[in-house]
Design an enzyme around this catalytic site. Sequence first.
Site, PDB file in Angstrom:
ATOM      1  N   ASP A 258      -9.176  -2.175 -18.606  1.00  0.00           N
ATOM      2  CA  ASP A 258     -10.656  -2.491 -19.528  1.00  0.00           C
ATOM      3  C   ASP A 258     -10.715  -3.961 -19.340  1.00  0.00           C
ATOM      4  O   ASP A 258      -9.614  -4.824 -19.534  1.00  0.00           O
ATOM      5  CB  ASP A 258     -10.290  -2.190 -20.808  1.00  0.00           C
ATOM      6  CG  ASP A 258     -11.210  -2.538 -21.838  1.00  0.00           C
ATOM      7  OD1 ASP A 258     -12.347  -1.919 -21.569  1.00  0.00           O
ATOM      8  OD2 ASP A 258     -11.243  -3.523 -22.740  1.00  0.00           O
ATOM      9  N   GLU A 300     -12.428  -1.893 -14.537  1.00  0.00           N
ATOM     10  CA  GLU A 300     -13.649  -2.065 -15.446  1.00  0.00           C
ATOM     11  C   GLU A 300     -14.263  -3.313 -15.129  1.00  0.00           C
ATOM     12  O   GLU A 300     -13.843  -4.369 -15.562  1.00  0.00           O
ATOM     13  CB  GLU A 300     -13.512  -1.637 -16.808  1.00  0.00           C
ATOM     14  CG  GLU A 300     -15.117  -1.401 -17.654  1.00  0.00           C
ATOM     15  CD  GLU A 300     -14.982  -2.314 -18.979  1.00  0.00           C
ATOM     16  OE1 GLU A 300     -16.186  -2.027 -19.640  1.00  0.00           O
ATOM     17  OE2 GLU A 300     -14.044  -3.152 -19.122  1.00  0.00           O
TER      18      GLU A 300
END
Length: 614
Positions: A258, A300
């Site tokens: 992330d 991401e």
Amino acid sequence: MAKQTAFDRRLARYGDELKWLYCELYHGDTEAYESFLQMLRRSWRDRKRPLRDQDLHREEDPGWYRRRDILGMMLYTGAFAGNLRGVEEKLPYLEECGVNYLHLMPLLESPKGRSDGGYAVSDFRAVQPELGTMEDLEGLADACRKKGIRVCLDFVMNHTSEDHPWAKKARAGDPGYRERYFFYDSWDVPREFEKTVPQVFPTTAPGSFTMLENGQIVMTNFYPYQWDLNYANPAVFNDMTENLLYLANRGVDVIRLDAVPYIWKELGTSCRNLPQVHTLTRMIRLAVEIVCPGVLLLGEVVMEPAKVAPYFGTTEKPECHMLYNVTTMATTWHTLAVGDASLLRRQMEILCSLPRDFLFLNYLRCHDDIGWGLDYPWLGQRFGTDEVAHKKYLNDWFTGKFPGSNSRGELYNDDPRLGDARLCGTTASLCGVEAAEAEGDPFQLEQALSCDLTLHAWMLSQSGIPVIYSGDEVGQLNDWSYREDPEKREDSRYIHRGDFQWDLAEHRKDPETRQGKLFQLLRRMERLRAQEPCFDGDAEVWVEDGGDSRVLALCRRKGDRELVCLFNFSRDFVRAGVDREGGYAELMYGSRYDNIRSVELYPTGFAWLLREQG
């Protein structure tokens, strides 16, 4: 002489590079490096036999995750089935959906009301209590592995919750833990940072620092309760990598990194995409290759393609195994709103020029908002598009404010000063299904369903792994009840994070219902994709002039097989095609063409045209 273990074999292959990168980044700190190696060996020893066997099998078959039959779904555990054991009980439904890649949205322990949807982790080794336990997660992963379903889990790298034990010790003044974050006694340095660091959430969480009750100031790029980690401290990198490997050892197949572009901070820069980020990502990849080579890293990187592609690394020194195709997602919705495929064609020309071993994860919707990070310089040059005015048009269109729009979305992080906002809503509601049902208009409903199916066909036609958002397979609509929940009402993203409606899913086998029509036709598309070699990851892919700017023509070739995919993004009947002789069969509906120079496409319709053999 002791038999060489798989760990030793892999360490011999990757150890020299890992040590060089580590010592260069951490200024020759060999003590920290030796501690890192001990952690890697410990993590390998803790890896149970079925996972080690899977690692060996996947090492022998390095392209295992590139096959055309992989279909993903992302879901929230609580919304889908209450808890992890509930998800395990629902695995037959996921199999019925054709799903063999399951992305479980954030489920690690995080504080109620201060979690950012689970992205403020207070314990990387514990599950949110209402969702179950770490043993439940491991049990689900074991059950998925037996069914051939790969499990993906988010790993929040950039920050921890302020309730994490490290943060609590740092707040209490422990110097060893203060050094894991960015603490300052005055605003002097933070103000210098903020001169060059863009704000992530200028409306809901302005600034990049937060003052604590004791007067201390800590870096918080996202929300005040998410404290940025200092990866210049090797203790942070060592311990966070161990947390990642702990999750891998629970049976997780894919680790989603992330916000990876943010993890290295340096005064006087944007603190985005710095060279050290790539060093860290490469070291994580090496750690995974040594301990658990059957595990994949999904990056991401919510940025334009020029900044996304470097996170693949190079052929010799790869970083992430796959990345989100975020720009194509945003450009797809833009294309639907303007009814012109010119920008999408340009986007695909860029993607088609990338090496074929670059694997993207493709999607229409995810848990997050849709941000309008489009190629505005090109749009301005080509169409005279003004960025602020265009964003307003897109947001007006998809919230149903623009005349003629049947879309029903909700804005997120609306900033009237900048004329900017992001968009939320389920795929079906954004395609017009919600409005059509509310108005009781069967013709409008058919057009909305056609739009929904065409967008999914477009997603399935792209190279990479297609991932469906849970509920889209049955056309789930917006959940407006989030406004009545005090913990959710300030975050409009919950409009598309509603509970899965199992009563509606019961209609999935009835083609007379909209749920059944969507489910059955989507499954047909997915099966066709899995069967057709032109959808292979190593197929040639290119775009051509479809003869009408409203239509995108995507071509795929594998050996002597050729597939031409036509997508009409307008609300008009359109005749379009490419210059081809010979017979072509339309895969979805069975039509046949002697040539495909002028194929009639329904409003927001598509055609998969396979060249006949012999």
